[in-house]
Motif scaffolding. Sequence first.
Motif, mmCIF file in Angstrom:
data_model
loop_
_atom_site.group_PDB
_atom_site.id
_atom_site.type_symbol
_atom_site.label_atom_id
_atom_site.label_comp_id
_atom_site.label_asym_id
_atom_site.label_seq_id
_atom_site.Cartn_x
_atom_site.Cartn_y
_atom_site.Cartn_z
ATOM 1 N N CYS A 11 0.845 -1.195 0.000
ATOM 2 C CA CYS A 11 0.000 0.000 0.000
ATOM 3 C C CYS A 11 0.884 1.250 0.000
ATOM 4 N N CYS A 16 -1.040 4.629 5.898
ATOM 5 C CA CYS A 16 -1.673 3.323 6.027
ATOM 6 C C CYS A 16 -1.331 2.710 7.381
ATOM 7 N N THR A 20 -0.477 -2.827 4.530
ATOM 8 C CA THR A 20 -1.011 -3.909 3.712
ATOM 9 C C THR A 20 -0.055 -4.277 2.590
ATOM 10 N N CYS A 47 -4.867 0.002 -0.476
ATOM 11 C CA CYS A 47 -5.610 -1.122 0.074
ATOM 12 C C CYS A 47 -7.061 -0.704 0.370
ATOM 13 N N CYS A 50 -7.669 1.824 3.269
ATOM 14 C CA CYS A 50 -7.335 3.213 2.994
ATOM 15 C C CYS A 50 -8.389 3.853 2.105
#
Length: 54
Positions: A11, A16, A20, A47, A50
Amino acid sequence: MSNIIKLPHRCPNRNCEHHTEASTHRELDEKFGYRNMPNGVRSQSWCRECRKKS
Ligand SMILES: [Zn+2]
Protein backbone atom coordinates in the motif's frame (compact mmCIF):
# COMPACT_ATOMS: atom_id res chain seq x y z
CA MET A 1 -3.18 -10.49 -19.19
CA SER A 2 -2.76 -6.99 -20.51
CA ASN A 3 -1.82 -5.48 -17.20
CA ILE A 4 1.24 -6.63 -15.38
CA ILE A 5 0.95 -6.22 -11.66
CA LYS A 6 4.20 -6.25 -9.82
CA LEU A 7 4.28 -8.41 -6.74
CA PRO A 8 4.69 -8.02 -3.90
CA HIS A 9 2.57 -4.92 -3.89
CA ARG A 10 2.50 -2.68 -0.86
CA CYS A 11 0.00 0.00 0.00
CA PRO A 12 1.58 3.32 -1.08
CA ASN A 13 -0.35 5.37 1.42
CA ARG A 14 2.05 6.76 4.01
CA ASN A 15 -0.73 6.93 6.52
CA CYS A 16 -1.67 3.32 6.03
CA GLU A 17 -2.18 1.83 9.46
CA HIS A 18 -2.32 -1.67 8.13
CA HIS A 19 0.91 -1.83 6.13
CA THR A 20 -1.01 -3.91 3.71
CA GLU A 21 1.07 -6.02 1.42
CA ALA A 22 0.12 -8.60 -1.16
CA SER A 23 2.55 -11.20 -2.39
CA THR A 24 0.13 -13.13 -4.55
CA HIS A 25 -2.61 -12.15 -6.95
CA ARG A 26 -5.10 -13.73 -4.62
CA GLU A 27 -3.98 -11.47 -1.77
CA LEU A 28 -4.06 -8.55 -4.14
CA ASP A 29 -7.67 -9.36 -4.91
CA GLU A 30 -8.58 -9.78 -1.26
CA LYS A 31 -6.73 -6.81 0.19
CA PHE A 32 -6.65 -4.32 -2.66
CA GLY A 33 -9.24 -5.42 -5.16
CA TYR A 34 -9.30 -5.21 -8.89
CA ARG A 35 -11.02 -2.64 -10.96
CA ASN A 36 -12.58 -3.67 -14.23
CA MET A 37 -11.71 -1.19 -16.94
CA PRO A 38 -12.94 -1.19 -20.53
CA ASN A 39 -9.43 -1.97 -21.70
CA GLY A 40 -8.56 -4.55 -19.11
CA VAL A 41 -8.18 -5.18 -15.42
CA ARG A 42 -6.29 -2.78 -13.22
CA SER A 43 -5.22 -3.33 -9.68
CA GLN A 44 -6.06 -0.81 -7.02
CA SER A 45 -2.93 0.73 -5.58
CA TRP A 46 -4.33 1.62 -2.18
CA CYS A 47 -5.61 -1.12 0.07
CA ARG A 48 -9.31 -1.43 0.78
CA GLU A 49 -8.99 0.05 4.27
CA CYS A 50 -7.34 3.21 2.99
CA ARG A 51 -9.85 3.67 0.22
CA LYS A 52 -12.66 3.25 2.72
CA LYS A 53 -11.48 6.28 4.70
CA SER A 54 -11.05 8.76 1.89
ZN1 LIG B 1 -3.40 1.05 3.03
